[in-house]
Write a protein that holds these residues in place. Structure first.
Motif, mmCIF file in Angstrom:
data_model
loop_
_atom_site.group_PDB
_atom_site.id
_atom_site.type_symbol
_atom_site.label_atom_id
_atom_site.label_comp_id
_atom_site.label_asym_id
_atom_site.label_seq_id
_atom_site.Cartn_x
_atom_site.Cartn_y
_atom_site.Cartn_z
ATOM 1 N N GLU A 174 0.765 -1.192 -0.036
ATOM 2 C CA GLU A 174 0.144 -0.078 0.003
ATOM 3 C C GLU A 174 0.887 1.476 -0.131
ATOM 4 O O GLU A 174 2.211 1.348 0.632
ATOM 5 C CB GLU A 174 -0.953 0.041 1.298
ATOM 6 N N ASP A 175 0.455 2.227 -0.572
ATOM 7 C CA ASP A 175 1.125 3.501 -0.579
ATOM 8 C C ASP A 175 1.222 4.174 0.673
ATOM 9 O O ASP A 175 0.072 4.124 1.737
ATOM 10 C CB ASP A 175 0.309 4.243 -1.675
ATOM 11 N N SER A 184 5.890 10.574 -1.650
ATOM 12 C CA SER A 184 5.908 9.262 -1.485
ATOM 13 C C SER A 184 7.250 8.298 -1.204
ATOM 14 O O SER A 184 8.182 9.026 -0.857
ATOM 15 C CB SER A 184 5.167 8.682 -3.064
#
Length: 277
Positions: A174-175, A184
């Motif tokens: 998952e991010d 990110s």
């Protein structure tokens, strides 16, 4: 289909032709940054990590061949710095700061919880290859202690619960969004390429210095505080702002007259009549 590793007359590595050509082009760029190409060894080690996921045997041989040094010399550097891995690293390096302030604020508890949760210890990788867990030294983020880093992106003000939740998201693919900096988290290989000096365009993303970092500056501005003026240039050292001690006094770098026994006596390895050192 992956090409089979090949040996060529110009290399002892087992990289296939395409990988070797790409590495060579990138390494040539790195070497061109320095008056002495050998100075490019550190970023070149990050470069081979970006391909292999660690400093492999082939990576060491490649660096040695490109720089005209021995594999032993490359290995000496690769084994000295902790950012160079000598076995396959996880997709994500999760580093828990356990230096003084982070430890006091709960860093040790976070590391212990993650270690139990993931079933690995310091510098060990989970069986699925997702996470390599590390204790790390100060990351210059004491104002946000305790801090966890994922591939050197900041996750501030962590708790054992938030850190294990973060690790679970990484394992599931998952991010996750760092507290500051890039928006990110990239993979270990991708970050290794950035550390080799090839920007990925994320440098200007997100917040750099947050309110806790700038608190002292805000107080200084509110109270009108300014830095003291440096001494006059003719009376002080221009680089340090400090007046040099007179020659011959303590702190002076001038030669002094030998006065003590170690200065004047003949050493055990000297014969009478020889100059003492």
């Amino acid at each position: 289909m992956t090409a089979e590793p090949v040996e060529t007359p110009t290399t002892k590595t087992r990289y296939d032709a395409e990988t070797l050509a790409s590495l060579t082009a990138d390494a040539t760029q790195i070497m061109a940054r320095y008056p002495d190409p050998r100075s490019g060894l550190l970023p070149m080690l990050h470069l081979v990590q970006s391909v292999d996921g660690y400093v492999s045997r082939d990576g060491i041989l490649f660096c040695a061949e490109m720089l005209g040094i021995t594999a032993a010399e490359v290995s000496a550097v690769a084994t000295f710095y902790t950012q160079y891995k000598r076995r396959p690293n996880g997709t994500y390096t999760v580093g828990v700061c356990t230096n003084t302030l982070c430890a006091v604020m709960g860093g040790d508890a976070i590391f212990d919880e993650l270690s139990d949760h993931l079933g690995v210890g310091h510098d060990e990788t989970t069986p699925d290859g997702a996470i390599t867990l590390e204790r790390v030294e100060c990351n210059a983020a004491c104002d946000y202690a305790p801090v966890v880093m994922v591939n050197w992106e900041f996750f501030d003000n962590q708790t054992p619960e938030s850190a294990t939740a973060l690790a679970d998201k990484l394992i599931l693919g998952e991010d996750v969004v760092p507290t500051r900096g890039a928006a990110s988290v990239c993979s270990f290989k991708q970050m290794s390429r950035v550390l080799a000096g090839f920007p990925d365009g994320r440098a200007d993303e997100g917040v750099g210095a947050g309110a806790p970092t700038l608190a002292g500056l805000s107080v200084a501005r509110e109270r009108g505080w300014t830095a003291p003026e440096a001494p006059a240039a003719d009376a002080a050292d221009g680089a340090t702002g400090q007046t040099s001690p007179p020659v011959g006094t303590p702190g002076s770098s001038a030669e002094r007259t030998p006065t003590t026994a170690p200065d004047t006596s003949v050493g055990k390895d000297k014969k009478s009549g020889e100059d003492a050192k």
